[in-house]
Each structure stands twice: as C-alpha cells, then as structure tokens.
Design a protein around this motif. Structure first.
Motif, PDB file in Angstrom:
ATOM      1  N   ASP A 245       0.805  -1.223   0.000  1.00 39.59           N
ATOM      2  CA  ASP A 245       0.000   0.000   0.000  1.00 39.59           C
ATOM      3  C   ASP A 245       0.839   1.275   0.000  1.00 39.59           C
ATOM      4  OD1 ASP A 245       0.986  -0.240   2.570  1.00 39.59           O
ATOM      5  OD2 ASP A 245      -0.866   0.394   3.556  1.00 39.59           O
ATOM      6  N   LYS A 246       2.152   1.138   0.109  1.00 38.85           N
ATOM      7  CA  LYS A 246       3.032   2.308   0.140  1.00 38.85           C
ATOM      8  C   LYS A 246       3.601   2.654  -1.235  1.00 38.85           C
ATOM      9  CE  LYS A 246       3.145   3.205   4.632  1.00 38.85           C
ATOM     10  NZ  LYS A 246       2.771   4.526   5.173  1.00 38.85           N
ATOM     11  N   PHE A 247       3.298   1.820  -2.237  1.00 39.81           N
ATOM     12  CA  PHE A 247       3.905   2.009  -3.552  1.00 39.81           C
ATOM     13  C   PHE A 247       2.845   2.078  -4.647  1.00 39.81           C
ATOM     14  CE2 PHE A 247       7.184   0.389  -0.828  1.00 39.81           C
ATOM     15  CZ  PHE A 247       8.330   1.061  -1.257  1.00 39.81           C
ATOM     16  N   PRO A 248       3.161   2.761  -5.750  1.00 40.20           N
ATOM     17  CA  PRO A 248       2.194   2.875  -6.841  1.00 40.20           C
ATOM     18  C   PRO A 248       1.862   1.514  -7.460  1.00 40.20           C
ATOM     19  CG  PRO A 248       4.069   4.370  -7.142  1.00 40.20           C
ATOM     20  CD  PRO A 248       4.423   3.458  -6.024  1.00 40.20           C
ATOM     21  N   ASP A 249       0.699   1.413  -8.070  1.00 42.63           N
ATOM     22  CA  ASP A 249       0.321   0.184  -8.781  1.00 42.63           C
ATOM     23  C   ASP A 249       1.387  -0.140  -9.826  1.00 42.63           C
ATOM     24  OD1 ASP A 249      -1.982   0.007  -7.343  1.00 42.63           O
ATOM     25  OD2 ASP A 249      -3.289   0.829  -8.897  1.00 42.63           O
ATOM     26  N   GLY A 250       1.752  -1.402  -9.899  1.00 40.71           N
ATOM     27  CA  GLY A 250       2.729  -1.834 -10.901  1.00 40.71           C
ATOM     28  C   GLY A 250       4.172  -1.695 -10.463  1.00 40.71           C
ATOM     29  N   PHE A 251       4.420  -1.044  -9.320  1.00 39.33           N
ATOM     30  CA  PHE A 251       5.804  -0.840  -8.861  1.00 39.33           C
ATOM     31  C   PHE A 251       6.521  -2.168  -8.665  1.00 39.33           C
ATOM     32  CE2 PHE A 251       9.082  -0.542  -5.647  1.00 39.33           C
ATOM     33  CZ  PHE A 251       9.785   0.601  -6.002  1.00 39.33           C
ATOM     34  N   ALA A 252       5.854  -3.114  -7.965  1.00 38.57           N
ATOM     35  CA  ALA A 252       6.521  -4.376  -7.638  1.00 38.57           C
ATOM     36  C   ALA A 252       6.872  -5.167  -8.893  1.00 38.57           C
ATOM     37  CB  ALA A 252       5.640  -5.213  -6.707  1.00 38.57           C
ATOM     38  N   GLN A 253       6.001  -5.106  -9.933  1.00 36.71           N
ATOM     39  CA  GLN A 253       6.295  -5.825 -11.172  1.00 36.71           C
ATOM     40  C   GLN A 253       7.506  -5.210 -11.877  1.00 36.71           C
ATOM     41  OE1 GLN A 253       5.317  -8.659 -12.394  1.00 36.71           O
ATOM     42  NE2 GLN A 253       6.548  -8.422 -14.250  1.00 36.71           N
ATOM     43  N   GLN A 254       7.579  -3.878 -11.907  1.00 38.96           N
ATOM     44  CA  GLN A 254       8.753  -3.225 -12.501  1.00 38.96           C
ATOM     45  C   GLN A 254      10.012  -3.575 -11.706  1.00 38.96           C
ATOM     46  OE1 GLN A 254       6.725   0.664 -12.364  1.00 38.96           O
ATOM     47  NE2 GLN A 254       7.339   0.954 -14.486  1.00 38.96           N
ATOM     48  N   SER A 255       9.846  -3.657 -10.392  1.00 41.45           N
ATOM     49  CA  SER A 255      10.959  -4.026  -9.515  1.00 41.45           C
ATOM     50  C   SER A 255      11.439  -5.443  -9.806  1.00 41.45           C
ATOM     51  CB  SER A 255      10.496  -3.900  -8.052  1.00 41.45           C
ATOM     52  OG  SER A 255      11.476  -4.366  -7.159  1.00 41.45           O
ATOM     53  N   ARG A 256      10.493  -6.362  -9.996  1.00 43.86           N
ATOM     54  CA  ARG A 256      10.875  -7.762 -10.281  1.00 43.86           C
ATOM     55  C   ARG A 256      11.643  -7.865 -11.596  1.00 43.86           C
ATOM     56  NH1 ARG A 256       5.678  -8.656  -7.727  1.00 43.86           N
ATOM     57  NH2 ARG A 256       4.530  -8.652  -9.694  1.00 43.86           N
ATOM     58  N   LYS A 257      11.197  -7.108 -12.605  1.00 41.77           N
ATOM     59  CA  LYS A 257      11.899  -7.118 -13.897  1.00 41.77           C
ATOM     60  C   LYS A 257      13.309  -6.543 -13.735  1.00 41.77           C
ATOM     61  CE  LYS A 257       8.107  -6.878 -17.239  1.00 41.77           C
ATOM     62  NZ  LYS A 257       7.479  -6.050 -18.286  1.00 41.77           N
ATOM     63  N   TYR A 258      13.423  -5.478 -12.953  1.00 41.11           N
ATOM     64  CA  TYR A 258      14.732  -4.859 -12.735  1.00 41.11           C
ATOM     65  C   TYR A 258      15.675  -5.845 -12.056  1.00 41.11           C
ATOM     66  CZ  TYR A 258      18.410  -1.717 -11.252  1.00 41.11           C
ATOM     67  OH  TYR A 258      19.646  -1.137 -11.065  1.00 41.11           O
ATOM     68  N   MET A 259      15.179  -6.524 -11.025  1.00 39.84           N
ATOM     69  CA  MET A 259      16.032  -7.458 -10.289  1.00 39.84           C
ATOM     70  C   MET A 259      16.465  -8.626 -11.167  1.00 39.84           C
ATOM     71  SD  MET A 259      16.613  -6.026  -7.444  1.00 39.84           S
ATOM     72  CE  MET A 259      17.406  -7.334  -6.500  1.00 39.84           C
ATOM     73  N   LEU A 260      15.585  -9.086 -12.058  1.00 37.84           N
ATOM     74  CA  LEU A 260      15.978 -10.118 -13.025  1.00 37.84           C
ATOM     75  C   LEU A 260      17.130  -9.600 -13.893  1.00 37.84           C
ATOM     76  CD1 LEU A 260      15.674 -12.759 -14.650  1.00 37.84           C
ATOM     77  CD2 LEU A 260      13.840 -11.645 -15.944  1.00 37.84           C
ATOM     78  N   GLY A 261      17.059  -8.325 -14.263  1.00 40.13           N
ATOM     79  CA  GLY A 261      18.109  -7.718 -15.077  1.00 40.13           C
ATOM     80  C   GLY A 261      19.444  -7.593 -14.356  1.00 40.13           C
ATOM     81  N   GLN A 262      19.426  -7.744 -13.030  1.00 38.26           N
ATOM     82  CA  GLN A 262      20.661  -7.680 -12.239  1.00 38.26           C
ATOM     83  C   GLN A 262      21.292  -9.055 -12.030  1.00 38.26           C
ATOM     84  OE1 GLN A 262      21.976  -4.525 -11.236  1.00 38.26           O
ATOM     85  NE2 GLN A 262      20.410  -4.133 -12.774  1.00 38.26           N
ATOM     86  N   PHE A 263      20.690 -10.088 -12.618  1.00 34.53           N
ATOM     87  CA  PHE A 263      21.164 -11.453 -12.373  1.00 34.53           C
ATOM     88  C   PHE A 263      22.635 -11.619 -12.756  1.00 34.53           C
ATOM     89  CE2 PHE A 263      21.956 -15.894 -13.287  1.00 34.53           C
ATOM     90  CZ  PHE A 263      21.318 -16.548 -12.241  1.00 34.53           C
ATOM     91  N   ASP A 264      22.991 -11.183 -13.959  1.00 35.22           N
ATOM     92  CA  ASP A 264      24.372 -11.368 -14.417  1.00 35.22           C
ATOM     93  C   ASP A 264      25.355 -10.586 -13.543  1.00 35.22           C
ATOM     94  OD1 ASP A 264      23.464 -13.040 -16.373  1.00 35.22           O
ATOM     95  OD2 ASP A 264      23.571 -11.560 -17.987  1.00 35.22           O
ATOM     96  N   ARG A 265      24.935  -9.408 -13.094  1.00 32.79           N
ATOM     97  CA  ARG A 265      25.791  -8.607 -12.207  1.00 32.79           C
ATOM     98  C   ARG A 265      26.020  -9.341 -10.885  1.00 32.79           C
ATOM     99  NH1 ARG A 265      24.197  -2.484 -10.205  1.00 32.79           N
ATOM    100  NH2 ARG A 265      25.930  -2.154  -8.758  1.00 32.79           N
ATOM    101  N   ALA A 266      24.951  -9.902 -10.335  1.00 30.43           N
ATOM    102  CA  ALA A 266      25.082 -10.662  -9.084  1.00 30.43           C
ATOM    103  C   ALA A 266      25.961 -11.886  -9.290  1.00 30.43           C
ATOM    104  CB  ALA A 266      23.695 -11.070  -8.581  1.00 30.43           C
ATOM    105  N   MET A 267      25.839 -12.519 -10.456  1.00 36.84           N
ATOM    106  CA  MET A 267      26.657 -13.699 -10.747  1.00 36.84           C
ATOM    107  C   MET A 267      28.140 -13.355 -10.839  1.00 36.84           C
ATOM    108  SD  MET A 267      25.075 -16.504 -10.634  1.00 36.84           S
ATOM    109  CE  MET A 267      26.564 -17.354 -11.110  1.00 36.84           C
TER     110      MET A 267
END
Length: 337
Positions: A245-267
């Motif tokens: 309830d503290k974040f705009p609609d769709g924020f968490a989905q954009q966040s999940r996509k961003y974190m997937l994009g960080q996979f290679d960096r984390a690796m």
C-alpha cells in the motif's frame, strides 16, 4: 486580462512539466541488509535500483543494516516501507519466495535464473503467490550456492556427519531439522556469530554461501585440515519485500523485472568470490554419496513442506525446474513434491 490569465496558466503548466521525476516522486524508505553494510555488493546493486525507482514514481531513501533481524523488525514496525532481506529471513513475509532457499532445491545457477525469470514474468497465477498480507515480493537476486565448511576434510560422506556439531540459523527450522536427520548436533546461531563459532573451533561445521570464505574469513576455521564439501546444499537469495500500500500500482512488477536484469551482475560477484577460494579446500565426494544427499534433501523438503515450513506451490515449481534441467533425476519419474 484574459491574455495574462492564459499566460499564467501556460506558465504553471510549463513549470509542472519542468519538475523532475525525483521532485514528483513519492518518498519512501528501503532498509537494505548487507553483512558488509553500505560498502557491500547487495547495497551497491540497490543504489542503482534507487535510480531506476525514480522512473517508477518513487524516491527511495536507502538505509544500510548489518543486522538482518533489526532490518526485518523495522519492516514489520513500519519503519521501512520496503526491505532487502535474505530469502530465509524473508520467509516470514512471503512463504512462497522464502521457500526458494530450501535445502537442495535449486542445484545450479541456471536453475536459479529460470526460477527468477518465472517470478518476473508477470504471469497472473505466479503474481498471486507474490502477495502475502500487506507485503509483496519485488524481486530476487542470487547470493550464491551454500556449502558445508568443515574443520576435518575426512568428512566426505553423509555417514561421517553424524556426531559433529554444526552452527545453524536459529530462525530457520529447516537447518536444524536437516542437521538432526543425519545425527549432527545443531548449535543455534545467527548470521552475526555463526562464522566466529566456526573460526574459533566451537563447532565442527557451518553452512554458508561461498562468499563467506573471504567476507567472513572462514578459511581461518578450516585451517589446517578442513575444507568445503563440494555439494550444493542450497541457494541463498536476496529478496526485495515491499509494503504494497506504500507504492504505486505496478511498482513491484517493474521491480521484479529490474532485479531479473541484475542477475548477471550478481553472478559476477559470486564468480569473483568463487575465484578467491584456493582449490585445495574443495572436498570432492563420491557420486554415490551425492545421490544419498539428493535423496536425503528430498525427504527433508517433503517433511518440512508437510509441516508448513515450505510452500508446496514453490516446491512444485522447483521440482519442475530441476526436471527440465535434468530429466533423468529419480524424482522426475516419481514426482512427489
């Protein structure tokens, strides 16, 4: 007069357009657990996440925590609008993604990437599992495979674990259960003191990601005759948990996509940590014992799922991923999870 009113209206509109996303964004607080603190790799990833979040309408204040328990308590108490926690600690906020860190469930980094890709897919059936009460999972990043670090390298079979003491995280019932199954004596610890107990000889064994070799100086505890058992007991993750309830609609989905994009960096971080381990420390175990470990992990996961510790839905997803990667596994012929 109308002319001046029109001019004033146009000026107001132009001023509104000139406001930067950072100025217009909602201000929120994110508490980030990183055992190294503000200089750690997880915190560095989240600094770039903060920049990306401006484009999603949120101006995040990042607060570093080296004590994960305090970070999780602050999220519960509303001191944080979001937090980055390990999957094991995050299980209390979402049992589905918190079960990714289950013992022996993700045998490789390829399997891990597949699971994170599924979570970020936007699939409605998956998304419903990502919301639990007031919390939603905003993405996952790998923290590395976890192994047994031992003081005595002759411990290279399942049977030789019996009678040994092992530091286990007091808030993860799965670790203590697994230890007891093979006759080990669990010594309740937390993320701030388990390495010290191993390094000073208080326990014979500890369970940790490979990054702990350097970050927590586990090589001290292995000297002179110890090593690392070359079997992936689990995969640790960093998970973004937001108060929905503290974040705009769709924020968490954009966040999940961003974190997937960080996979290679984390690796790359994980691979760097792997490269710091002297090859002499690896303890290769017989193939027959790997099969014993597989069976033991499977039985433990089933029991812990039946006890409600792990999410049955996540266990099913992880089994499907394992069988896609390695169809010859015994569990793929007779699926139970």
């Amino acid at each position: 007069m109308r002319y001046f009113k029109a001019l004033a209206t146009a000026a107001t509109a132009a001023l509104a357009l000139s406001i930067s996303p950072a100025q217009a964004a909602e201000k929120r607080t994110m508490c980030v657990f990183d055992i190294i603190g503000a200089n750690g790799d997880i915190y560095n990833i989240m600094k770039d996440y903060k920049t990306a979040a401006l484009g999603w309408g949120v101006d995040l204040e990042l607060k570093p925590y080296t004590d994960e328990k305090i970070a999780s308590e602050d999220l519960k108490a509303g001191q944080c609008d979001a937090a980055v926690l390990t999957g094991i600690r995050g299980r209390q906020f979402n049992n589905y993604t918190g079960s990714m860190d289950s013992i022996g469930a993700i045998p490789s980094y390829d399997a891990m990437k597949t699971v994170i890709t599924v979570l970020a897919s936007g699939n409605a059936a998956i998304n419903q599992h990502l919301v639990s009460g007031p919390y939603e999972v905003g993405g996952v990043a790998p923290m590395g495979a976890a192994y047994l670090f031992v003081k005595d390298r002759t411990i290279d079979t399942v049977g030789e674990l019996s009678g040994k003491s092992i530091a286990v995280l007091e808030y993860d019932t799965a670790q203590a259960s697994m230890a007891s199954r093979v006759g080990m004596s669990p010594v309740m610890s937390d993320i701030t003191n388990f390495s010290g107990r191993f390094n000073n000889g208080s326990v014979d064994i500890c369970f940790a990601p490979i990054a702990a070799y350097s970050a927590l100086e586990l090589y001290k505890g292995m000297q002179p005759d110890g090593g690392i058992v070359d079997y992936v007991l689990g995969q640790l993750t960093a998970q973004v948990i937001v108060r929905k309830d503290k974040f705009p609609d769709g924020f968490a989905q954009q966040s999940r996509k961003y974190m997937l994009g960080q996979f290679d960096r984390a690796m790359r971080v994980i691979e760097n940590a792997n490269s710091e381990v002297d090859k002499k420390w690896w303890i290769r175990i017989p193939e027959a014992d790997k099969l014993k470990y597989d069976q033991m992990m499977r039985e433990a996961r089933i029991a812990l799922t039946n006890d409600g510790v792990y999410s049955k839905d996540m266990m099913t997803l992880l089994r499907k991923v394992r069988c896609k990667e390695e169809p010859s596994r015994a569990e793929c012929v007779n699926p139970v999870e």
